[in-house]
Scaffold this active site. Structure first.
Site, PDB file in Angstrom:
ATOM      1  N   TYR A   6      -1.737  -1.906  -0.727  1.00  0.00           N
ATOM      2  CA  TYR A   6      -1.296  -1.706   0.654  1.00  0.00           C
ATOM      3  C   TYR A   6      -1.037  -3.056   1.331  1.00  0.00           C
ATOM      4  CZ  TYR A   6      -2.482   3.211   0.242  1.00  0.00           C
ATOM      5  OH  TYR A   6      -2.520   4.529  -0.136  1.00  0.00           O
TER       6      TYR A   6
ATOM      7  N   THR B 118      -8.307  -6.295  -0.193  1.00  0.00           N
ATOM      8  CA  THR B 118      -7.402  -7.327   0.318  1.00  0.00           C
ATOM      9  C   THR B 118      -6.319  -6.752   1.211  1.00  0.00           C
ATOM     10  OG1 THR B 118      -6.110  -7.124  -1.706  1.00  0.00           O
ATOM     11  CG2 THR B 118      -7.786  -8.832  -1.653  1.00  0.00           C
ATOM     12  N   CYS B 119      -6.039  -5.442   1.048  1.00  0.00           N
ATOM     13  CA  CYS B 119      -5.025  -4.833   1.900  1.00  0.00           C
ATOM     14  C   CYS B 119      -5.438  -4.877   3.367  1.00  0.00           C
ATOM     15  CB  CYS B 119      -4.783  -3.384   1.479  1.00  0.00           C
ATOM     16  SG  CYS B 119      -4.394  -3.192  -0.273  1.00  0.00           S
ATOM     17  N   TYR B 120      -6.745  -4.752   3.601  1.00  0.00           N
ATOM     18  CA  TYR B 120      -7.251  -4.702   4.979  1.00  0.00           C
ATOM     19  C   TYR B 120      -8.112  -5.914   5.315  1.00  0.00           C
ATOM     20  CZ  TYR B 120      -5.736   0.106   4.397  1.00  0.00           C
ATOM     21  OH  TYR B 120      -4.994   1.232   4.150  1.00  0.00           O
TER      22      TYR B 120
END
Length: 1106
Positions: free
Chosen positions: A783, A1073-1075
């Site tokens: 994401y 790591t997406c958030y």
């Protein structure tokens, strides 16, 4: 051993002890001659082959096209359309007739039949009343059709000229030639008379008339060759010319149309009058005379110098009778000769520039020529170049004589004890008079010598000892009045003009008593069409700033108060002085090396350089903000160029405080969004003429602080994303994403294969799926985090020196620069272009990379040329060697250097010439500066250009070039990599959110921040990369990290007995790591947390840890 003998080794590695010096030189000279002969022979062979092959190919194509054309006409229907006539009949006909007949100057029987068929079809089309069939209707249709019509009609005119020259009695098929000549003349008479066109309406009448006049204008030009053909045709006429009456009358009718088409407003002494009586053309000899004159005049009309321009050239030639001196004035007061000489040239030059700059001259070129014989005949015909007449002003002796005549050489203007208009009536030149003279010369050379521009004048002025220092001394006294006025009353003073004050030259002329000289001046003034007028003058004693003004100006010492209104607020006198100084100093800065600038501090001390920079900065900012009049355009061009050179040198090796560059706009900077939008909509051509903040940020972005320009850059990207969304390129999240699968050990190869061909589509989001070294897909969905990790990993692999695409400079900072061996790798150039696209993607998404590029390489990406002073940052050793050559006192021939450079790849040596024939040109004391700059140019520009162009193509697929020009080379690296290789723990803690039950006062959180502060800088960067997939902090702080850094609680309670026994949580931390989320277990001890964190961030895994 003989101590007097030394072991001599040439730079190419061959020992000179094997043969004598004379024998070696003779052998080398003989080999050079053989190589030179071989090169010339090969070049001649290639040229002959190229010409011959071109001839054969064109001839074969023409024969084939002619056959197809004849077949087409033999089976065509009676229906004729205008497009069919133009594209299927006339276009191929003109090609094969030109290739088979015109170029061979021979008419074949088959070609005559083709001409008859073509001209009959064309006449049929012209006489048609149908809009779709009439060939003339193409002239009033679309732009492309009218352009095609004009081109084909001009070629018909050229073909007509050829046929007229073939109408002689020696022609075998004279009757056939006369027949086709009559047909083509009839066609041209109709085409040049738009009123006779049968498709004319009220709506297209003006377009038709314009098209007809364009053809008439071409007939009257020397390019058509029509008047030469008519003259040759008329010479063949005899008393019995009844069979040629139609051709003769048609040819003369067509020849007269350019005369009658001329408007009275454009008639001058060099053009025929429109009211010439027709009777003048009845007699054949008068026809020939007039046609000869027109032909000659048309050849000269491509670049016509006004008469005042030739007057300037002639006066300079008369005044400088020898190569090194002026003529003997033979006056009781020789100084008056120089006063009159300078004043007259300035008066005429200003009139010339008012004509040229306002009206404009087309087809500017260097060889503006006049002929002493009006007809161009005779053995004594002398062709004189206009620029050649001005050659004396480009020589140092000319300037030296004028400075000597000024009384105190180059110090006259800054010397209070010297007055050019003293009471005893001595008439001498002021430095301003000389300055105005050469300022006019610069303007003349810029417009009338576009091939090399003002370089001949600037070369002389830049290297005249002390002259540029004197110019700055005069400017400093005017522009910085707080130091007191250092100029005398007769030269320069305050910036405001005084309309009632006469210039020094006016006062000198007032005292003139010699009637002969007065008459000479009056005659020269008549050349300009006006009488002498008082020149603007500045008064040193008036309009001094009051106490309040002084206090205001000293609030910022780098904002020059006298230039706060830009060029509009200064007098014409100061404007000339500024123009000459800026143009000359900018030219000098190009060749000024760092040793001269920083160590020897010539021509100015660094304190003076700072004042010059502040003056240029204030002038440039206010001139762009308030607008510039056309007469100040060259001043602004020179000032901006000089400003850029000083600013780029300061960026590389600072000598100015940062406040200097920000000073002029400290109180007038607009909001970020406004500046960004103004910059985007401003055309590049309007930056000087259209005053706006957009022109400021386009030309002088350094006026804005770096942080604000980063905001502007992000605003550009936000605007681009919004425009893409409005265009439908971005719909729902993930709707148009790009799916790729990447193997951990082959990141570069897989990325190149899957992403290289998509170009600007890389702006869309990419979804990455990693495959581990075991060949299994890694867990987790992308994401945004995995794509960031992909970008950092691919750049880490591709920018590594062992990959072969990039190497590191030998300087201490080890910056990246494209490797010269990349051109030999498979897909090397394409790989560099792909990496440019990857870097553009990182900039577009705000992802920081761990690499910095060489300043020279970035200069190419920003569209800037590199000069020798930048070589020290790329190759310090080569720079030191070139400086050694520059300051070498001995004979450079002893070093056995030539204009070549040797490169090595895989053990193979290749020699590259720095200029044509460089192998045969030795470096001597006379040409060493050429060698130094040629070598620097090769290393800084020529060698790197293929790679920088490829990288630039990829980078600009995502990032607009105008966005990049907001930054200098150092700032570009900051924008890309974020600067320091560490993070601010306090700033990160301040901008961190907690979820899952954690708070800032939680025990585990306190332990976490203690461990973070105890990490090494590299370990902190690794932890940041573990959480966000990027090891660098956001450029403007963690406040701008998106999404916000989050620490999420992972409950892992230990048993009572385990806690008593000293055990802690065994679970490893993980990340999303997406958030930007760190999933942190509830560790109880700092040692445990440190151990687990280090294991996690060094394991090169993410989702798999949990």
């Amino acid at each position: 051993m003989d101590l007097n003998r030394k072991h001599k080794v040439s730079l190419r590695g061959a020992s000179s002890g094997e043969m004598s010096r004379d024998a070696l030189l003779a052998k080398v000279s003989q080999e050079r001659e053989l190589r030179s002969y071989a090169r010339r022979a090969n070049a001649a062979v290639l040229y002959i082959q190229r010409v011959w092959r071109s001839y054969i190919v064109r001839k074969k194509a023409a024969i084939e096209i002619r056959g197809e054309w004849e077949s087409l006409l033999s089976c065509h229907s009676d229906t004729v359309t205008k497009s069919w006539v133009s594209s299927r009949v006339l276009r191929p006909f003109l090609f094969f007739i030109r290739s088979l007949s015109v170029q061979h100057q021979k008419i074949l029987a088959r070609d005559i039949h083709c001409m008859q068929a073509c001209f009959k079809i064309l006449l049929e089309s012209i006489n048609s009343n149908d809009q779709g069939s009439n060939f003339c209707s193409l002239a009033v249709d679309t732009f492309e059709e009218s352009k095609t019509w004009a081109c084909q009609t001009r070629r018909l005119v050229s073909l007509c000229s050829f046929l007229l020259m073939e109408c002689n009695y020696s022609q075998e098929r004279i009757k056939d030639v006369l027949g086709v000549s009559a047909l083509v003349l009839r066609i041209l008479i109709v085409l040049t008379d738009s009123k006779s066109w049968k498709i004319i309406t009220k709506d297209n009448f003006e377009d038709a008339e314009t098209a007809g006049k364009m053809i008439i204008q071409f007939i009257g030009s020397w390019k058509s060759g029509y008047y030469t053909a008519v003259r040759k045709y008329i010479k063949t006429l005899t008393k019995q010319t009844d069979e040629r009456l139609l051709i003769t009358t048609s040819a003369v009718t067509l020849a007269l149309r350019p005369f009658h088409a001329r408007q009275p407003a454009f008639v001058d002494d060099n053009q025929p009058y429109t009211n010439l009586a027709v009777e003048e053309y009845i007699l054949r000899d008068k026809i020939l005379t007039r046609l000869s004159e027109v032909e000659l005049l048309e050849k000269q009309s491509s670049m016509e110098i006004p008469s005042v321009g030739w007057a300037i050239g002639n006066i300079i030639s008369l005044a400088t009778v020898s190569e090194t001196d002026f003529m003997d004035p033979q006056e009781s007061n020789p100084g008056m000769f120089y006063v009159l000489y300078v004043h007259v040239i300035v008066t005429l030059a200003e009139n010339l520039m008012s004509q040229v700059e306002n009206v404009g001259i087309q087809n500017n070129h260097l060889d503006f020529e006049a002929t002493s014989d009006a007809t161009g005949k005779g053995e004594n015909s002398v062709r004189i170049s206009f620029v050649e007449l001005l050659r004396p002003v480009c020589q140092q002796w000319h300037l030296a004589k004028l400075l000597a005549a000024s009384g105190k050489e180059i110090r006259v203007i800054a010397d209070k004890d010297v007055s050019t208009s003293s009471k005893n009536g001595s008439e001498t030149l002021a430095l301003f008079d000389i300055t105005r003279f050469y300022s006019c010369m610069l303007r003349i050379f810029c417009v009338l010598n576009p091939v090399v521009g003002p370089l001949p004048v600037l070369n002389m002025l830049s290297f005249c000892p002390g002259y540029i220092v004197s110019l700055w001394s005069s400017l400093e006294g005017v522009l910085f009045p707080e130091n007191g006025c250092t100029t005398d009353d007769s030269s320069l003073g305050s910036v405001k003009t005084s309309g009632n004050t006469r210039s020094p030259s006016e006062k000198k002329l007032k005292h003139l008593k010699n009637d002969g000289v007065n008459k000479w001046v009056n005659v020269l003034n008549k050349f300009s069409g006006k009488s002498p007028e008082p020149r603007e003058h500045v008064d040193c004693t008036s309009d001094q700033p009051g106490p309040s003004q002084v206090n205001e100006s000293t609030s910022d010492e780098w904002d020059v108060e006298t230039l706060r209104s830009g060029p509009v607020g200064i007098s014409k006198d100061v404007s000339c002085l500024l123009h000459l100084f800026c143009a000359t100093y900018a030219h000098l800065l190009v060749v000024l090396d760092d040793i001269q600038f920083y160590e020897k501090q010539v021509p100015f001390m660094l304190e003076k350089q700072r004042r010059i920079a502040s003056m240029l900065n204030t002038l440039g900012y206010n001139g762009l903000l308030r607008g510039t009049s056309p007469e100040n355009r060259q001043l602004m061009d020179s000032a901006i160029r000089c400003l850029h050179l000083l600013y780029e040198r300061d960026c590389r090796h600072p000598f100015c405080p940062s406040a200097l560059w920000l000073s002029p706009a400290r109180t007038s900077r607009p909001p970020i969004a406004f500046a960004a939008r103004t910059h985007e909509v401003l055309p590049a051509s309007d930056v000087f003429s259209s005053p706006s903040m957009g022109s400021v940020i386009t030309i002088t972005p350094h006026i804005f602080p770096f942080e604000e320009r980063v905001h502007v850059f992000r605003e550009f990207i936000s605007m681009d994303k919004a425009s893409r969304k409005m265009a439908g390129e971005v719909d729902a999240p993930g709707a148009r994403s790009i799916e790729i699968v990447v193997r951990r050990g082959h990141v570069v190869e897989d990325g190149f294969q899957q992403l290289n061909s998509i170009g600007s589509r890389l702006k869309s989001s990419i979804h990455v799926s990693f495959v581990n070294e075991s060949g299994l897909p890694e867990a987790g969905l992308d994401y945004g985090g995995l794509s960031k990790e992909f970008l950092t990993d691919i750049t880490k692999a591709a920018f590594a020196t062992e990959y072969g695409l990039f190497s590191q400079t030998t300087t201490s900072d080890r910056l990246l620069v494209p490797s010269s061996s990349a051109r030999h790798l498979d897909n090397g150039i394409q790989m560099i272009e792909f990496l440019g696209r990857i870097v553009g993607k990182a900039l577009y998404e705000g992802i920081l990379l761990d690499y910095s590029f060489s300043h020279v390489f970035i200069q190419k990406l920003l569209g800037r040329y590199s000069f020798i002073d930048e070589l020290s940052g790329l190759d310090p050793e080569l720079y030191r060697n070139l400086m050694y050559i520059k300051y070498y006192d001995g004979d450079l021939k002893e070093l056995c250097l030539d204009f070549t450079v040797t490169e090595e790849f895989c053990g193979k040596m290749s020699i590259i010439e720095l200029k044509p024939g460089g192998k045969d040109v030795s470096v001597t004391n006379e040409n060493k500066m050429q060698y130094i700059h040629a070598m620097a140019d090769y290393k800084l520009n020529r060698q790197i250009v293929p790679f920088s162009n490829a990288f630039y193509r990829g980078l600009t697929d995502l990032i607009s070039p105008a966005w990049l020009k907001l930054f200098n080379a150092h700032e570009f690296n900051q924008l890309l990599s974020g600067g320091n290789h560490d993070i601010d723990v306090d700033d990160l803690r301040k901008n961190t959110k907690y979820t899952g039950g954690y708070t800032d006062s939680s025990r585990t959180i306190k332990i976490f921040w203690e461990v973070m502060k105890g990490f090494e800088p590299s370990e902190r960067c690794m932890l940041l990369k573990f959480v966000t997939s990027c090891s660098r902090a956001p450029l403007l702080g963690f406040k701008y990290l998106q999404p916000t850094f989050i620490i999420h609680k992972v409950s892992c309670d230990t048993s009572l007995w385990a806690a008593i026994g000293g055990q802690d949580v065994e679970r490893l931390p993980s990340a999303s790591t997406c958030y930007n989320t760190l999933k942190l277990p509830t560790y109880k001890r700092a040692s445990t947390m440190r151990e687990k964190l280090l294991y996690a961030i060094t394991s090169n895994a993410g989702f798999e840890l949990s």
